[in-house]
Design a protein around this motif. Structure first.
Motif, PDB file in Angstrom:
ATOM      1  N   THR A  16       0.846  -1.200   0.000  1.00 56.01           N
ATOM      2  CA  THR A  16       0.000   0.000   0.000  1.00 56.01           C
ATOM      3  C   THR A  16       0.882   1.250   0.000  1.00 56.01           C
ATOM      4  O   THR A  16       0.670   2.169  -0.795  1.00 56.01           O
ATOM      5  CB  THR A  16      -0.907   0.014   1.244  1.00 56.01           C
ATOM      6  OG1 THR A  16      -0.134  -0.348   2.375  1.00 56.01           O
ATOM      7  CG2 THR A  16      -2.068  -0.923   1.089  1.00 56.01           C
ATOM      8  N   GLY A  39      -5.341   4.210   2.010  1.00 52.94           N
ATOM      9  CA  GLY A  39      -6.492   4.167   2.905  1.00 52.94           C
ATOM     10  C   GLY A  39      -6.405   5.341   3.853  1.00 52.94           C
ATOM     11  O   GLY A  39      -6.156   5.176   5.046  1.00 52.94           O
ATOM     12  N   ASN A 175     -10.018  -4.621   5.787  1.00 53.10           N
ATOM     13  CA  ASN A 175      -9.204  -4.076   4.704  1.00 53.10           C
ATOM     14  C   ASN A 175      -8.526  -5.275   4.055  1.00 53.10           C
ATOM     15  O   ASN A 175      -7.881  -6.037   4.773  1.00 53.10           O
ATOM     16  CB  ASN A 175      -8.161  -3.127   5.312  1.00 53.10           C
ATOM     17  CG  ASN A 175      -7.196  -2.559   4.299  1.00 53.10           C
ATOM     18  OD1 ASN A 175      -7.316  -2.790   3.120  1.00 53.10           O
ATOM     19  ND2 ASN A 175      -6.219  -1.800   4.785  1.00 53.10           N
ATOM     20  N   ARG A 372      -7.144  -3.357  -5.301  1.00 52.82           N
ATOM     21  CA  ARG A 372      -7.886  -2.598  -4.294  1.00 52.82           C
ATOM     22  C   ARG A 372      -8.042  -1.157  -4.758  1.00 52.82           C
ATOM     23  O   ARG A 372      -7.077  -0.517  -5.168  1.00 52.82           O
ATOM     24  CB  ARG A 372      -7.165  -2.619  -2.946  1.00 52.82           C
ATOM     25  CG  ARG A 372      -8.066  -2.055  -1.837  1.00 52.82           C
ATOM     26  CD  ARG A 372      -7.322  -1.872  -0.541  1.00 52.82           C
ATOM     27  NE  ARG A 372      -6.460  -0.694  -0.574  1.00 52.82           N
ATOM     28  CZ  ARG A 372      -5.774  -0.248   0.470  1.00 52.82           C
ATOM     29  NH1 ARG A 372      -5.815  -0.902   1.631  1.00 52.82           N
ATOM     30  NH2 ARG A 372      -5.007   0.830   0.367  1.00 52.82           N
TER      31      ARG A 372
END
Ligand code: PMP
Ligand code: GLU
Length: 400
Positions: A16, A39, A175, A372
């Protein structure tokens, strides 16, 4: 020169953070990238929280604090756990750390011996397996399916647990899938936890971000397993405070004290100023949180509508967090400009390079063929990103 540690060489970088950084770099070099990676709520931190930090600085509250956390924040956390989660903790059962990521690390250090196993349902948040490896334990991945809304069943959990199992990492709302477990599903898992005696790291960082009347339920509120559950939370998501780095846990006293001992030798206390801000956030009325969740819901509905118009993309309807986790399986094996799209990493690279949309490939979350999409970004960025995805898919469909 001597070599680096084997453990670190075997560690994966956070996917991420890596893709977020890639998007940031492209933007700095002048490319107009729609960044759907991080996020991270795009809202500002609420004003009363910022004011608490300003006051802390003006009052010279800028020195070391107690390792465990400042008394007023510990009080706010105890009150929050009781008010929102039906969890009762003594002061000795709370530890404040530098973000929930750090909290999880401290907790795992406190309970794991080398070779212990830790059960993690996949798709998982990228950090879980790597942080387990960092404490010399072994991640045991249990695959869940879209048909089961990416939820682990009690039977799957029972099968994964053996004499070496020390803990189970449980994340709801989850998540990257956005799945939220019901109270009934959690009670079934809790029976297995009780029978086996394992610890649970219950990561509840997205507890406030739930939609469609779905309610979050805390596993630690089940009396029979209360002492086995380490409840993890933080202010990053609910209060748009990702940069402040405050996370916390509530657990049995021996676990909290052991985690505090680890922290005392690694970082000492979390930032004094951020602790004051977090105390203000946790004790403030929840208007800002509610407004933020309503906006996330609007973005989720928009994103679901747009993705559902794209043929051959499979998507679940997430009930929490701020991610979509669609499958692009039917595009794998296509060729674009002569290059084979062989996996989700290639899909993510394709969208980034050709359509300037940054996403995180599913492989980082233990899920092939998915990507994602974070809708914590602004609506404008989301519209642009989803437009790029639709266009990219149209071109891929026409490819051979
Ligand atoms: N748990 C989950 C599931 C997450 O997605 C994140 C990422 N923000 C964290 C924990 C850590 O959050 P933080 O360290 O910012 O408190
Ligand atoms: N947890 C957030 C995410 O999944 C922030 C990045 C990270 O800490 O890994 O995007």
């Amino acid at each position: 020169m001597k070599s680096l540690s084997i453990k670190v060489r075997q560690l994966e970088e956070s996917a991420t953070l890596a893709f977020t950084q890639l998007a940031r770099k492209m933007r700095e070099s002048g490319v107009d990238v729609a960044n759907l990676t991080a996020g991270e709520p795009d809202f500002p931190t609420p004003p009363q929280v910022k004011m608490a930090a300003v006051r802390a600085i003006e009052e010279n509250f800028t020195h070391y604090t107690a390792n465990q956390g400042i008394p007023e924040l510990i009080t706010s956390i105890i009150e929050k756990f009781e008010r929102d989660n039906g969890l009762r903790f003594e002061r000795s059962q709370i530890l404040v750390s530098c973000g929930a990521k750090h909290t999880i690390y401290n907790a795992l250090q406190a309970i794991c011996n080398p070779g212990d196993e830790v059960v993690i349902p996949a798709p998982y948040w990228v950090t879980y397996p790597e942080i387990v490896k960092l404490v010399d334990a072994k991640p045991v991945i249990v695959q869940t399916t879209a048909a089961e809304h990416f939820k682990i069943s009690a039977a799957q959990l029972r099968k994964a647990i053996n004499a070496k199992t020390k803990a189970f990492i449980f994340n709801s709302p989850g998540n990257p899938t956005g799945s939220v477990y019901s109270q009934g599903e959690i009670e079934e898992l809790a029976d297995v936890v009780k029978d086996s005696g394992v610890f649970v790291i219950a990561d509840e960082i997205y507890e406030k971000v739930v939609y469609d009347g779905v309610r979050h339920f805390s596993m630690g509120s089940i009396k029979q397993i209360k002492d086995q559950v380490i409840t993890v939370n933080g202010v990053s998501k609910a209060f748009a405070m990702t940069g402040w780095r405050i996370g916390y846990l509530g657990s049995s006293t021996p676990v909290a004290e052991a985690a505090a001992k680890v922290q005392s030798q690694v970082t000492s206390n979390a930032t004094s100023i951020a602790q004051r801000a977090a105390a203000a956030a946790l004790s403030a009325p929840s208007d800002d949180v509610q407004k933020m969740v309503e906006e996330f819901c609007r973005r989720r509905d928009f994103a679901l509508k747009e993705i559902s118009k794209i043929p051959d993309v499979e998507l679940q309807d997430p009930k929490g967090a701020f991610y979509l986790f669609p499958s692009f399986k039917s595009f794998i094996g296509k060729r674009m400009n002569g290059a084979l799209i062989k996996d989700d990493m290639d899909i993510a690279q394709y969208f980034l390079k050709e359509h300037h949309v940054a996403l995180v490939p599913g492989c980082g979350f233990g899920a092939k063929n998915h990507v994602r999409i974070s809708y914590a970004c602004s609506m404008k960025e989301l519209e642009k990103g989803l437009g790029g995805i639709a266009e990219g898919c149209r071109k891929l469909r026409d490819a051979y």
